[in-house]
Every structure is written in C-alpha cells, then in structure tokens.
Design a protein around this motif. Structure first.
Motif, PDB file in Angstrom:
ATOM      1  N   ASN A  15       0.823  -1.221   0.000  1.00  0.00           N
ATOM      2  CA  ASN A  15       0.000   0.000   0.000  1.00  0.00           C
ATOM      3  C   ASN A  15       0.855   1.268   0.000  1.00  0.00           C
ATOM      4  O   ASN A  15       0.451   2.304  -0.516  1.00  0.00           O
ATOM      5  CB  ASN A  15      -0.947   0.017   1.206  1.00  0.00           C
ATOM      6  N   LYS A  66       5.371  -1.164  17.625  1.00  0.00           N
ATOM      7  CA  LYS A  66       6.545  -2.026  17.792  1.00  0.00           C
ATOM      8  C   LYS A  66       6.312  -3.474  17.377  1.00  0.00           C
ATOM      9  O   LYS A  66       7.246  -4.132  16.930  1.00  0.00           O
ATOM     10  CB  LYS A  66       7.053  -1.963  19.240  1.00  0.00           C
ATOM     11  N   GLU A  67       5.069  -3.979  17.473  1.00  0.00           N
ATOM     12  CA  GLU A  67       4.876  -5.391  17.119  1.00  0.00           C
ATOM     13  C   GLU A  67       4.887  -5.638  15.623  1.00  0.00           C
ATOM     14  O   GLU A  67       4.925  -6.789  15.187  1.00  0.00           O
ATOM     15  CB  GLU A  67       3.605  -5.961  17.771  1.00  0.00           C
ATOM     16  N   ILE A  72      -3.437  -1.832  25.418  1.00  0.00           N
ATOM     17  CA  ILE A  72      -4.829  -1.540  25.091  1.00  0.00           C
ATOM     18  C   ILE A  72      -5.180  -2.281  23.803  1.00  0.00           C
ATOM     19  O   ILE A  72      -4.478  -2.165  22.798  1.00  0.00           O
ATOM     20  CB  ILE A  72      -5.042  -0.027  24.895  1.00  0.00           C
TER      21      ILE A  72
HETATM   22  N1  MSP Z   1      -2.856  -4.396   9.254  1.00  0.00           N
HETATM   23  C1  MSP Z   1      -1.664  -4.473   9.987  1.00  0.00           C
HETATM   24  C2  MSP Z   1      -0.676  -3.422   9.554  1.00  0.00           C
HETATM   25  C3  MSP Z   1      -0.309  -3.453   8.124  1.00  0.00           C
HETATM   26  S1  MSP Z   1       0.740  -2.126   7.699  1.00  0.00           S
HETATM   27  C4  MSP Z   1       1.260  -2.434   6.181  1.00  0.00           C
HETATM   28  C5  MSP Z   1      -1.964  -4.295  11.481  1.00  0.00           C
HETATM   29  N2  MSP Z   1      -3.122  -3.716  11.783  1.00  0.00           N
HETATM   30  S2  MSP Z   1      -3.674  -3.475  13.267  1.00  0.00           S
HETATM   31  O1  MSP Z   1      -4.917  -2.817  13.083  1.00  0.00           O
HETATM   32  O2  MSP Z   1      -3.675  -4.690  13.988  1.00  0.00           O
HETATM   33  O3  MSP Z   1      -2.666  -2.563  14.005  1.00  0.00           O
HETATM   34  C6  MSP Z   1      -2.317  -1.322  13.515  1.00  0.00           C
HETATM   35  C7  MSP Z   1      -1.388  -0.564  14.430  1.00  0.00           C
HETATM   36  O4  MSP Z   1      -2.017  -0.309  15.679  1.00  0.00           O
HETATM   37  C8  MSP Z   1      -0.073  -1.287  14.747  1.00  0.00           C
HETATM   38  O5  MSP Z   1       1.003  -0.433  14.422  1.00  0.00           O
HETATM   39  C9  MSP Z   1      -0.135  -1.476  16.230  1.00  0.00           C
HETATM   40  O6  MSP Z   1       1.128  -1.297  16.831  1.00  0.00           O
HETATM   41  C10 MSP Z   1      -1.056  -0.360  16.669  1.00  0.00           C
HETATM   42  N3  MSP Z   1      -1.610  -0.609  17.976  1.00  0.00           N
HETATM   43  C11 MSP Z   1      -2.612  -1.469  18.322  1.00  0.00           C
HETATM   44  N4  MSP Z   1      -2.781  -1.398  19.671  1.00  0.00           N
HETATM   45  C12 MSP Z   1      -1.908  -0.509  20.201  1.00  0.00           C
HETATM   46  C13 MSP Z   1      -1.722   0.042  21.467  1.00  0.00           C
HETATM   47  N5  MSP Z   1      -2.372  -0.366  22.522  1.00  0.00           N
HETATM   48  N6  MSP Z   1      -0.848   1.071  21.578  1.00  0.00           N
HETATM   49  C14 MSP Z   1      -0.195   1.601  20.488  1.00  0.00           C
HETATM   50  N7  MSP Z   1      -0.345   1.089  19.285  1.00  0.00           N
HETATM   51  C15 MSP Z   1      -1.047  -0.079  19.132  1.00  0.00           C
HETATM   52  O7  MSP Z   1      -1.124  -4.629  12.290  1.00  0.00           O
END
Ligand code: MSP
Length: 484
Positions: A230, A256-257, A294
């Motif tokens: 993307n 970070k994950e 969270i």
């Molecule tokens: N779809 C994938 C990303 C693809 S990028 C080419 C994905 N999506 S997600 O919806 O699960 O997560 C998106 C982002 O939200 C991640 O960067 C993740 O670190 C962030 N977070 C989800 N919960 C979080 C917290 N509690 N705190 C900070 N960020 C967190 O992964």
C-alpha cells in the motif's frame, strides 16, 4: 521544495479504532503538519487492511459479505480520523483496484527475480494474527504477539526467499544507522536477523478473501505482501513515474509489534523487486492500562471519539504527545488528560492568551517595541527535536517558552504600566503568542487557528517564528480551554 511522505499502518477492519490504533495516525498528522509549516510538499497516507481470514470470519459472524462488512468499517475509520482532525491526503483500501494491480505487479517482479518457490509448511498458525509460528516462537503454547490460541497447520505454500537477503539487510542498517528510529529497535531486528532468517510464506490456500496469486490461482496472496505494498500503490506506483521523489523522503510510522514486517520483510521485498527501501521506519510503543496493552481483545479499548466529544481533539492529541516519548510504552489515564487540560492548556496557554488580549483591547497606543523575549525561544532545539521525531521533547521546549512568557507577564506587571512601556510589553507578548501558536499548530491545530484568528492574522510558517512588527489589531475571543 523539500518533499515529505508519511504513512501510518493500514488498519485491520475487524473493529473500530481505539486510542492505541489512533496514536500512529495522530503522530503522522503532527509530522505532516510540521513539515507543512516548514514549507515542504507533504503527502500523508493512511487506510485500511481489508483482506484475510480474520476479516472473512468477522463478516461471516455478522451475517454480511466481506465487502459489505469492510465498507462499513472503513467508513468508521474515516469518521474517527475526521473527529481527531487528521488531515490525510489519501485513504487507501487494500480492496481498491489500483492497489490490487500494484500487488500483482510487485509479486510478478519478485517472481521474475527467482525469489518465489513452492514448498510445504507445517507448524502453528494464529488465526487472528494470520501468522505461521514455529515451536520456538510460541509463548506458553500461545501466539507471542496476541496471547491467543494457535492451531496446527500443514499447508502447501509459496515462499519468498527472505533468507537470501540476510547480508543485504544488515548492510542496509550499517549504511544507514537511522533507518529505524529509535536505535534500540534497529538493534533488535539486527540481532534477530543474525540468528538466521527463514523464508517467508506469501500465499494462503484456504483464504478466499484476498488478492489472487497469479502463478497459481488456487491461492491468494498473504496479507503482509498485500498490505505493505500500500505504501507504493498509495502514491501511484507502478504507473506514476514520479513516485521516487516522495519515496526517497518516506517515513513509515508503525507500532513495535509490526516493526519486523517494516524493517526486515518490506525492505527485502523491495530489494527483490529492484526498488529502494523507504527512508525511515519510526517505531512507536504501546498505550497500556495498568501496564497491559490496550486492545479490543483484552477488553480495555478506549474510544477516541468519546474522548474527543468530552474534551476536544486538541486536548487528546496534546495529552497523548505530552505523556510519553513516541518509542516508550505508557499508561493512558483520563485523570492525567484532565490535569493537563486544567494545568497546561487552560492555565498556562489559555490564560496567557486571554489576559494578554484583555490588556490589548483596553490599550489604544502603538503595539511596538524591542524584542525582549526572543532570547527565551529555543527554536533550534525544537527543530532538532522534531527532526529526531522527538515530539515529546519539542512540545516540552515549546511549553518552556510559554512558561517564560507567563513569567514575563508576572515580572513586568503590565497592568501597572502606561503608554510606550505598556505598548512594548504587549508587543512582546503578542509576538510570543503568535510564535507559540505557529509552533503548536502541528500538535493542536484547532487551537492554533483560534489564536491566529484572535490575533487577526492568517496562519504563519516556521520561517516566521521570529519577532517582527505587528500589523493587525487583535481581538479577544472565548477562552481557549475550559477547565474540567
Ligand atoms: N494491518 C496491519 C498493519 C499493516 S501495515 C502495512 C496491522 N493492523 S492493526 O490494526 O492490527 O494494528 C495497527 C497498528 O495499531 C499497529 O502499528 C499497532 O502497533 C497499533 N496498535 C494497536 N494497539 C496498540 C496500542 N495499545 N498502543 C499503540 N499502538 C497499538 O497490524
């Protein structure tokens, strides 16, 4: 003109946003606005990651088709970003036709390089995270990322020769030590790579809701090759030949994950396809409650829209940035948010503007004098902090200047002054406030615009952050923040 391209992760649409997911979007918006006031040409991309088994299942549960389901949730993301005053340039969806075309295109380039082969996979699989895991990677028999149950899987699959890129990735990091910010996240991936890289599965046989894998139509493309692309399709690749100008100034803001996917797998895909890596990956930490991440699945999600309705988008943006450095983890607390509204936004900033403009309205003389406060402004330090993505430090230095300006009021006691002396103090205060509003614009844009309008001027740029002459007649407005 300098270019700046900032992206957020694209979000899985199995649920609406929470403050953890909103964080990267807020950080990216602040960076985008900062580069705009620097006078650069900015492109800000965000969007949704809509394919895969997880989405297929969620849709099924709701009795909807995947497309109906993703259409609805994508709208929820858009409306949340609107509430948070996010000024993105494009909202990409992985179900967009031009994106699907770009994914097929990059897969073809990787295949032509000889980096795709057919094999068999046997191991563990985490359905919600859509990841294969080895015995070693499991944590107490569960998924190390989300802590949920895993299931045994044996599947024919197509693989990407990730292991071939081990040395190339290590030299990418050693030639560009700021490729991953912060440094300890770069070391983390470097150490993991040194333990050896496995080839990566890039297809799914059982998943129908995905982009078809052209080499073998009984497969779809695994979400990560789909999702990561993307960042290119969002700026018109492969058809837009000018994409390199933005691409060479690109920053991916990610949690970070998913650092591994962005700092290792993505550059390896790009190397294979003959495309340069992005400029930088900025890795943020987690928002937690009592130390626990969270997340919707932990049942502790906080709705950003609810906070915006009760406290305003600026208050939330401010509190999230002022609470911790980007790369640290931090507990979110509504009490701390309220304390910041009362103490910092209403008292420090709000009062400064209100009492200054109250005095200005009563004053009929000339608003002119000699700069006395300019030495308190540490502009270079703010720029340096922002260049290092240290939004927390930058905002703290701006706040020191607000405090110095308040101290100037207390020291000079303008209510006791008359004529030229008063004009001089008010001149200094108004110029300080204009500069403060400019520097705060990336963080709290609504409030900055309200200050500009009370000052009777249009928004200014970073190059205007110096004391000059005043040509407007400011008018007091409503207080900027009400105490809560
Ligand atoms: N779809 C994938 C990303 C693809 S990028 C080419 C994905 N999506 S997600 O919806 O699960 O997560 C998106 C982002 O939200 C991640 O960067 C993740 O670190 C962030 N977070 C989800 N919960 C979080 C917290 N509690 N705190 C900070 N960020 C967190 O992964």
């Amino acid at each position: 003109m300098g270019k700046f391209y900032v992206t957020t992760p694209i979000f899985y649409v199995n649920d609406k946003p929470h403050i953890g997911t909103a964080y990267a979007v807020i950080v990216a918006d602040i960076l985008a606005r900062w580069h705009k006031i620097k006078g650069e040409d900015v492109f800000f991309l965000t969007g949704t990651d809509e394919h895969g088994e997880k989405i297929e299942k969620s849709a099924e549960k709701m009795g909807k088709s995947p497309k109906e389901f993703v259409d609805e949730i994508a709208e929820k993301f858009k409306s949340t970003w609107k509430e948070l005053n996010i000024e993105y340039d494009k909202f990409i969806r992985t179900t967009d036709k031009d994106h699907e075309y770009a994914v097929a295109f990059i897969t073809d380039l990787i295949n032509k390089k000889g980096d795709i082969y057919k094999g068999e996979y046997e191991g563990w699989y985490c359905v919600p995270d859509e990841t294969f895991l080895t015995d070693l990677e499991l944590k107490d028999g569960r998924c190390p990322a989300c802590g949920r149950e895993v299931k045994k899987m044996k599947e024919e699959n197509y693989f990407f020769k990730l292991s071939k890129y081990q040395e190339k990735l290590l030299s990418l990091y050693s030639n560009n030590s700021s490729f991953v910010i912060p440094d300890f996240r770069l070391r983390e991936v470097e150490n993991r790579i040194k333990e050896g890289l496995h080839d990566l599965d890039i297809t799914r046989k059982s998943v129908k809701w995905g982009i078809p894998f052209e080499l073998d139509k009984s497969f779809t493309i695994y979400v990560w090759l789909d999702a990561l692309t993307n960042y290119l399709s969002g700026i018109g690749w492969p058809n837009n030949k000018d994409f390199t100008e933005l691409w060479s100034n690109s920053v991916h803001v990610v949690g970070k994950e998913i650092n591994w996917f962005h700092s290792v797998i993505w550059p390896a895909f790009l190397m294979s396809a003959g495309i340069d890596p992005p400029k930088q990956v900025l890795v943020h930490g987690w928002w937690t409650i009592d130390g626990k991440k969270i997340s919707k699945s932990f049942g502790n999600a906080i709705d950003p829209v609810d906070l915006v309705k009760r406290y305003s988008s600026d208050a939330l943006r401010y509190a999230l940035i002022k609470e911790k450095r980007i790369w640290d983890d931090g507990d979110f607390s509504e009490e701390s948010l309220k304390a910041r509204i009362n103490g910092e936004l209403a008292a420090d900033l709000g009062n400064l503007v209100y009492r200054t403009l109250t005095l200005v309205e009563k004053f009929e003389g000339e608003l002119e004098g000699t700069p006395e406060l300019d030495s308190k402004l540490k502009l270079n330090k703010i720029v340096e902090a922002m260049d290092n993505f240290d939004t927390y430090l930058a905002l703290s230095i701006i706040w020191d200047f607000i405090k110095e300006t308040n101290k100037y009021v207390t020291d000079r006691e303008p209510w006791k002054l008359k004529e030229k002396e008063l004009g001089n103090v008010l001149y200094n205060l108004l110029e300080a406030i204009r500069i403060i509003a400019t520097l705060l614009y990336p963080f709290i844009p609504h409030t900055s615009n309200r200050i500009f309008s009370q000052l009777g001027i249009s928004a200014s740029k970073l190059e205007d952050c110096k004391f000059t002459e005043i040509h407007s007649r400011p008018r007091k407005g409503e207080p900027l923040f009400k105490k809560v």
